[in-house]
Enzyme design. Structure first.
Site, PDB file in Angstrom:
ATOM      1  N   GLU A  32     -14.076  38.709   2.943  1.00 17.18           N
ATOM      2  CA  GLU A  32     -13.905  39.420   1.451  1.00 17.18           C
ATOM      3  C   GLU A  32     -12.759  39.978   1.494  1.00 17.18           C
ATOM      4  O   GLU A  32     -12.379  40.841   2.238  1.00 17.18           O
ATOM      5  CB  GLU A  32     -15.100  40.244   1.394  1.00 17.18           C
ATOM      6  N   LEU A  58     -24.430  34.720 -15.425  1.00 18.79           N
ATOM      7  CA  LEU A  58     -26.015  34.715 -15.002  1.00 18.79           C
ATOM      8  C   LEU A  58     -26.703  33.709 -16.038  1.00 18.79           C
ATOM      9  O   LEU A  58     -26.777  34.002 -17.161  1.00 18.79           O
ATOM     10  CB  LEU A  58     -26.562  35.981 -14.863  1.00 18.79           C
ATOM     11  N   HIS A 100     -53.267  48.471  -5.369  1.00 19.43           N
ATOM     12  CA  HIS A 100     -52.975  48.756  -3.900  1.00 19.43           C
ATOM     13  C   HIS A 100     -53.867  47.552  -3.002  1.00 19.43           C
ATOM     14  O   HIS A 100     -54.944  47.310  -3.527  1.00 19.43           O
ATOM     15  CB  HIS A 100     -53.626  49.958  -3.560  1.00 19.43           C
TER      16      HIS A 100
HETATM   17  C1  LIG Z   1     -24.808  28.392  -6.096  1.00 20.72           C
HETATM   18  C2  LIG Z   1     -25.304  29.152  -7.448  1.00 20.72           C
HETATM   19  C3  LIG Z   1     -26.272  29.857  -7.446  1.00 20.72           C
HETATM   20  C4  LIG Z   1     -26.745  30.607  -8.753  1.00 20.72           C
HETATM   21  N1  LIG Z   1     -27.729  31.283  -8.570  1.00 20.72           N
HETATM   22  C5  LIG Z   1     -28.008  32.127  -9.840  1.00 20.72           C
HETATM   23  C6  LIG Z   1     -29.436  32.698  -9.916  1.00 20.72           C
HETATM   24  O1  LIG Z   1     -30.103  32.916  -8.913  1.00 20.72           O
HETATM   25  N2  LIG Z   1     -29.673  33.381 -10.816  1.00 20.72           N
HETATM   26  C7  LIG Z   1     -28.679  33.475 -12.042  1.00 20.72           C
HETATM   27  O2  LIG Z   1     -29.010  34.078 -13.121  1.00 20.72           O
HETATM   28  N3  LIG Z   1     -27.622  32.771 -12.050  1.00 20.72           N
HETATM   29  C8  LIG Z   1     -27.146  31.890 -10.854  1.00 20.72           C
HETATM   30  N4  LIG Z   1     -26.092  31.368 -10.733  1.00 20.72           N
HETATM   31  C9  LIG Z   1     -25.364  31.266 -12.124  1.00 20.72           C
HETATM   32  C10 LIG Z   1     -25.909  30.249 -13.259  1.00 20.72           C
HETATM   33  O3  LIG Z   1     -26.000  29.044 -12.659  1.00 20.72           O
HETATM   34  C11 LIG Z   1     -25.058  30.348 -14.270  1.00 20.72           C
HETATM   35  O4  LIG Z   1     -24.540  31.492 -14.937  1.00 20.72           O
HETATM   36  C12 LIG Z   1     -25.569  29.589 -15.695  1.00 20.72           C
HETATM   37  O5  LIG Z   1     -25.698  28.115 -15.088  1.00 20.72           O
HETATM   38  C13 LIG Z   1     -24.659  29.583 -16.872  1.00 20.72           C
HETATM   39  O6  LIG Z   1     -25.413  28.713 -17.902  1.00 20.72           O
HETATM   40  P1  LIG Z   1     -24.652  28.067 -18.741  1.00 20.72           P
HETATM   41  O7  LIG Z   1     -25.452  27.252 -19.883  1.00 20.72           O
HETATM   42  O8  LIG Z   1     -23.459  28.998 -19.542  1.00 20.72           O
HETATM   43  O9  LIG Z   1     -23.591  26.972 -18.179  1.00 20.72           O
HETATM   44  P2  LIG Z   1     -23.843  25.745 -17.102  1.00 20.72           P
HETATM   45  O10 LIG Z   1     -25.065  25.931 -16.435  1.00 20.72           O
HETATM   46  O11 LIG Z   1     -22.793  25.535 -16.403  1.00 20.72           O
HETATM   47  O12 LIG Z   1     -24.003  24.633 -18.107  1.00 20.72           O
HETATM   48  C14 LIG Z   1     -23.145  24.025 -18.895  1.00 20.72           C
HETATM   49  C15 LIG Z   1     -23.377  22.318 -19.116  1.00 20.72           C
HETATM   50  O13 LIG Z   1     -22.348  21.789 -20.072  1.00 20.72           O
HETATM   51  C16 LIG Z   1     -21.997  20.653 -19.606  1.00 20.72           C
HETATM   52  N5  LIG Z   1     -20.665  20.347 -20.320  1.00 20.72           N
HETATM   53  C17 LIG Z   1     -19.287  21.098 -20.055  1.00 20.72           C
HETATM   54  N6  LIG Z   1     -18.675  20.545 -20.915  1.00 20.72           N
HETATM   55  C18 LIG Z   1     -19.082  19.892 -21.644  1.00 20.72           C
HETATM   56  C19 LIG Z   1     -18.689  19.055 -22.712  1.00 20.72           C
HETATM   57  N7  LIG Z   1     -17.546  19.053 -23.190  1.00 20.72           N
HETATM   58  N8  LIG Z   1     -19.544  18.147 -23.346  1.00 20.72           N
HETATM   59  C20 LIG Z   1     -21.022  18.156 -22.978  1.00 20.72           C
HETATM   60  N9  LIG Z   1     -21.400  18.564 -21.783  1.00 20.72           N
HETATM   61  C21 LIG Z   1     -20.535  19.686 -21.236  1.00 20.72           C
HETATM   62  C22 LIG Z   1     -21.799  20.891 -18.010  1.00 20.72           C
HETATM   63  O14 LIG Z   1     -21.799  19.535 -17.549  1.00 20.72           O
HETATM   64  C23 LIG Z   1     -23.281  21.640 -17.893  1.00 20.72           C
HETATM   65  O15 LIG Z   1     -24.384  20.682 -17.727  1.00 20.72           O
HETATM   66  C24 LIG Z   1     -25.889  30.616  -9.744  1.00 20.72           C
HETATM   67  C25 LIG Z   1     -24.478  29.832  -9.721  1.00 20.72           C
HETATM   68  C26 LIG Z   1     -24.332  29.180  -8.492  1.00 20.72           C
HETATM   69  C27 LIG Z   1     -22.917  28.244  -8.460  1.00 20.72           C
END
Ligand SMILES: Cc1cc2nc3c(=O)[nH]c(=O)nc-3n(C[C@H](O)[C@H](O)[C@H](O)COP(=O)(O)OP(=O)(O)OC[C@H]3O[C@@H](n4cnc5c(N)ncnc54)[C@H](O)[C@@H]3O)c2cc1C
Length: 472
Positions: A210, A326, A451
């Site tokens: 890190e 998140l 509890h």
């Molecule tokens: C390994 C890992 C573990 C995680 N664990 C947690 C957890 O335990 N708890 C938590 O709160 N968060 C967690 N996160 C974070 C969480 O996954 C993200 O914060 C969350 O998915 C964001 O949601 P979103 O809808 O903004 O985007 P995303 O989930 O990234 O979804 C965006 C979607 O849009 C689609 N897309 C992009 N551009 C286009 C386009 N032009 N046309 C059509 N579709 C498109 C993508 O393909 C995707 O399907 C984790 C992330 C990772 C990588």
């Protein structure tokens, strides 16, 4: 084909699919466009969260936790095992099945709520008639309101693209086919620690590097220290304050040159390297420039406090905008935007978004840390209660960690709750509810908790604010 909607949502992750469902519930003709493909090329809505994030990581964390329990803790319960093995292919297949159940669940929810789903990439074409034209494949859709929820992707180190074989993003880290002997992780954030934990539990020797000098700098210092001690005891090595140098990949694995916190040159040789150094917002393919959608220097879509972009009728939520990356933050923004479109007063309290690390011990918090309160010069009282003194934790065989309350010195209002220990991810919900209702620590201290339960530690930590714990 051309189709008119009231609301088009681009992206079907937790921000997008939840926004689409809420918009449809509010009576809007709603479309959701998502491009994620499953292994067969079919739709896989749910975004990063469902496909390569929250859900699959928790599936593997669960499997590896069962394995570790069997290997190290069953004997204490008098349970003997003749032999123990791990079938990684089966574990990964189970994880894939959990992902598929979630993908299918979202498609079902779209049908149930009458959301029209389009599989493909959505991009802005032009402004029309007080609204927007969005292309997806052969289709051209129009709507007055567009919600962009295109999420984020893993950030690679400069000059070191992910090959998902030796240099792994979160995607590759969730698909490793056999337990590596040595695994390196660059970045001791949530994703690096969770992925490192999975493979350590299964027997890999894991070393995390890190760049920052403090461990989990965003967490309360006392909690972070407690967690660091627990990880060290488990054998998860975390080296802080490093400067990464040249990284070479060869037939045998990956060699990472780095300088440690004291400047000594070192080399880490591993079979595989997970790079988890942050995420970049997804805007490629949106055709944002053509319509003048404003992005910031990080490539995130610029929005105001209510998720409005610079374009009329265009909103953006989730990882593609500012704020913590998140899933539950994305969901809350999605709901709030749909309600604002309906003329309601959608609201997200950014001060009350919980954080969770699903490591063991789990780490969870909501509200302010002690170091933040000190920096603000706010007078506060602190109370802690160790799981060591909790009957349920003893019965579970997991007494690591503590619950910590921070409350205003004068009004006793709860300002922050920090937990490291068993089921912290579930226990934090009580703190979120209490803080949303502006509860005092005494409110929690006077509520009857079942509890024996781990939740009694939350009550006891609240009592500790007034120095009157009953069981410690
Ligand atoms: C390994 C890992 C573990 C995680 N664990 C947690 C957890 O335990 N708890 C938590 O709160 N968060 C967690 N996160 C974070 C969480 O996954 C993200 O914060 C969350 O998915 C964001 O949601 P979103 O809808 O903004 O985007 P995303 O989930 O990234 O979804 C965006 C979607 O849009 C689609 N897309 C992009 N551009 C286009 C386009 N032009 N046309 C059509 N579709 C498109 C993508 O393909 C995707 O399907 C984790 C992330 C990772 C990588």
């Amino acid at each position: 084909m051309s189709k008119n909607f009231d609301v088009i949502v681009i992206g079907g992750g937790p921000g997008g699919y939840i926004a689409a469902i809420r918009a449809a519930q509010l009576g809007f003709a709603t479309a959701c466009i998502d491009e994620w493909k499953n292994d067969k090329g079919g739709p896989a809505p749910g975004g990063t969260c469902t496909n390569v994030g929250c859900i699959p990581s928790k599936a593997l964390l669960q499997s590896s936790e069962h394995y570790e329990h069997a290997a190290k803790h069953f004997a204490e319960h008098g349970i003997g095992l003749k032999s123990l093995s791990i079938d990684v292919a089966k574990m990964v297949a189970r994880k894939d099945q959990v992902v598929k159940q979630n993908n299918d669940g979202i498609l079902y929810l779209f049908k149930k709520n009458k959301v029209s789903f389009f599989h493909g990439r959505g991009s802005f074409v032009k402004a029309v008639d007080g609204g927007w034209e969005i292309a997806v494949g052969e289709d051209v859709l129009t709507a007055k309101q567009v919600v962009v929820a295109t999420g984020s992707s893993a950030r690679a180190l400069p000059g070191l693209p992910f090959d998902e074989d030796k240099i792994l993003s979160n995607d590759g880290a969730l698909r490793i086919g056999a337990v590596p002997k040595k695994l390196g992780v660059i970045g001791a954030g949530v994703i690096g620690l969770e992925m490192g934990s999975v493979w350590r539990r299964l027997g890999a020797e894991v070393q995390v590097l890190e760049a920052l000098p403090a461990f989990l700098g965003a967490a309360d210092e006392q909690i972070a220290k407690e967690a660091q001690k627990a990880f060290a005891k488990q054998g998860l090595k975390v080296e802080l304050g490093v400067k990464i140098g040249e990284i070479k990949t060869g037939a045998k694995g990956v060699s990472v040159a780095y300088a440690d916190a004291k400047g000594a040159e070192k080399t880490l040789d591993v079979d595989k390297l997970i790079v988890s150094i942050g995420r970049v917002p997804n805007t490629t393919g949106l055709n944002a420039e053509a319509v003048g959608l404003k992005l910031d220097e990080r490539g995130a879509i610029v929005v105001d406090d209510e998720c409005r972009t610079n374009l009329p009728g265009v909103w953006a939520v989730g990882d593609v905008v500012r704020g913590p990356m998140l899933a539950h933050k994305a969901e809350e923004e999605g709901v709030a935007v749909a309600e604002r479109i309906a003329g309601q007063h959608g609201h997200v309290d950014f001060g009350l978004i919980p954080w969770v690390l699903y490591t063991s011990p789990e780490i969870a918090w909501v509200g302010k840390t002690e170091q933040q309160l000190k920096a603000e010069g706010r007078a506060y009282k602190a109370g802690t209660f160790p799981f060591l003194a909790n009957g349920r934790a003893r019965a579970l065989g997991d007494t690591t960690g503590m619950v910590k309350f921070l409350a205003d010195a004068t009004t006793d209002e709860i300002l922050g709750v920090h937990i490291v220990g068993p089921m912290a991810s579930e226990l934090i919900a009580e703190a979120c509810v209490a803080m949303a209702f502006k509860a005092s620590s005494e409110d929690i201290a006077r509520i009857c908790h079942a509890h024996p339960s781990l939740a009694e530690s939350v009550k006891e930590a609240a009592l500790a604010v007034d120095k009157r714990t009953l069981n410690f």
